[in-house]
Scaffold this active site. Structure first.
Site, PDB file in Angstrom:
ATOM      1  N   TYR A 121     -70.841 -48.118 -57.501  1.00 41.21           N
ATOM      2  CA  TYR A 121     -70.165 -47.588 -58.682  1.00 41.21           C
ATOM      3  C   TYR A 121     -69.106 -48.584 -59.172  1.00 41.21           C
ATOM      4  CZ  TYR A 121     -67.514 -44.237 -61.571  1.00 41.21           C
ATOM      5  OH  TYR A 121     -66.871 -43.594 -62.604  1.00 41.21           O
ATOM      6  N   LYS A 171     -69.022 -50.500 -62.768  1.00 37.20           N
ATOM      7  CA  LYS A 171     -67.902 -50.241 -63.687  1.00 37.20           C
ATOM      8  C   LYS A 171     -67.061 -51.488 -63.922  1.00 37.20           C
ATOM      9  CE  LYS A 171     -68.601 -45.926 -64.741  1.00 37.20           C
ATOM     10  NZ  LYS A 171     -68.942 -45.560 -66.139  1.00 37.20           N
TER      11      LYS A 171
END
Ligand code: NAD
Length: 303
Positions: free
Chosen positions: A164, A168
């Protein structure tokens, strides 16, 4: 109809989620015509899509919203979202890339498929939709605005969900490159790191009193409070704002720093590995970034 997005056409991906829904309603209230995209998938992106999610939201918003149930991770579907905006409303002025997925798997337990799904949706998805929109922005002239969703879990740190964080953080590089590379076309790109209670934050374990207290604070964070910033960045009043990273937590809005050299040391004879250990690292250590996660930086309760 009045409003700061009056006459503008906005594509919002992940519009069926907690933040996306709030942003879609706020954009509509500001006069935008909207394509509301959502694949309707579980929080980790694995599992069946629900094609009723985008349709239900579009009906709720009314005649100036149309639904799209495509995946941002599919290049043809991303192009179709943009085409839908143009076919239906005649143009596209802004994209808000909200679609995202998360699983709180620690780095040494992330399976390859889980890694690839996260990068596919969180990063490649943002690229594919931006790429399709940029083609349209350039073809129609007059610029365009892109708003990406990043996370303090990447910008500051988290306790291990590297797939993640990598996706991001990739979005930050994507946004910055769009901002610099397409400035001459009047295309702007900015990032928001939101903090809002949703099914994503509901994954945070409450297994210790400290964590339970933190989750209680997270429950106070309203997705609706993210919407004004996302909508405001699409408006002409933000015409000079590009390449920036903002964070928002209820009524607090922050501009986040971006990496710049903060301290250096020079040796005209060059460095040896020994010299790195004995001189360079001690000299620079005063400027090292502490190994802390979001809660180590946002130490005060949300306002
Ligand atoms: N909630 C927070 O505090 C927080 C913090 C940091 C970052 N973010 C980011 O903000 C965004 C919104 O998060 P949220 O909290 O509303 O989560 P959410 O899970 O409620 O919403 C995400 C939406 O994206 C959709 N989606 C997933 N994969 C898709 C795909 N391939 N194509 C189209 N749609 C897809 C999902 O169906 C869902 O409706 C995400 O990008 C998230 O990573 C949220």
């Amino acid at each position: 109809m009045g409003g700061i997005l009056s006459g503008k056409v906005v594509l919002i991906t992940g519009a069926g989620g907690a933040i996306g829904r709030a942003v879609a309603h706020a954009a509509a209230a500001e006069g935008a015509s909207i394509v509301v995209n959502d694949l309707g998938v579980p929080v980790d992106g694995a599992g069946a899509a629900d094609d009723s999610v985008a349709g239900a939201l579009a009906r709720q918003i009314g005649p100036r919203a149309i639904a799209d149930g495509g995946s941002v991770a599919d290049a043809a579907a991303a192009r179709a979202m943009v085409r839908r905006a143009v076919d239906h409303f005649g143009r596209l002025d802004a994209v808000i890339n909200i679609a995202g997925v998360i699983s709180l798997t620690k780095v040494h337990r992330i399976a390859e498929a889980e890694w690839r799904r996260s990068i596919d949706i969180n990063l490649t998805g943002a690229f594919l939709v931006s790429r399709a929109a940029i083609d349209q922005f350039i073809a129609q002239g007059g610029g365009g605005a892109i708003v990406h969703f990043t996370s303090t879990a990447a910008l500051i740190g988290n306790w291990g969900f590297a797939h993640y964080a990598a996706g991001k953080m990739g979005v930050v590089g994507l946004s910055r490159s769009i901002a610099l590379g397409l400035r001459r076309h009047g295309i702007r790109s900015n990032c928001i790191a939101p903090m809002a209670w949703s099914r994503m934050l509901a994954l945070v374990p409450e297994d210790t009193p400290e964590r339970a207290g933190r989750v209680e604070q997270l429950r106070q964070l309203k997705p609706e409070k993210v919407a004004p910033l996302a909508v405001g960045l699409c408006a002409d009043t933000a015409a000079d704002v590009s390449g920036q990273i903002f964070a928002v937590r209820n009524d607090e809005i922050f501009i986040m720093s971006q990496p710049r050299p903060i301290r250096g040391i020079h040796n005209g004879d060059g460095w040896t590995p020994e010299g790195v250990g004995s001189t360079v690292l001690p000299a620079l250590s005063g400027s090292f970034t502490p190994l802390e996660a979001t809660e180590g930086v946002f130490t005060w309760p949300p306002l």
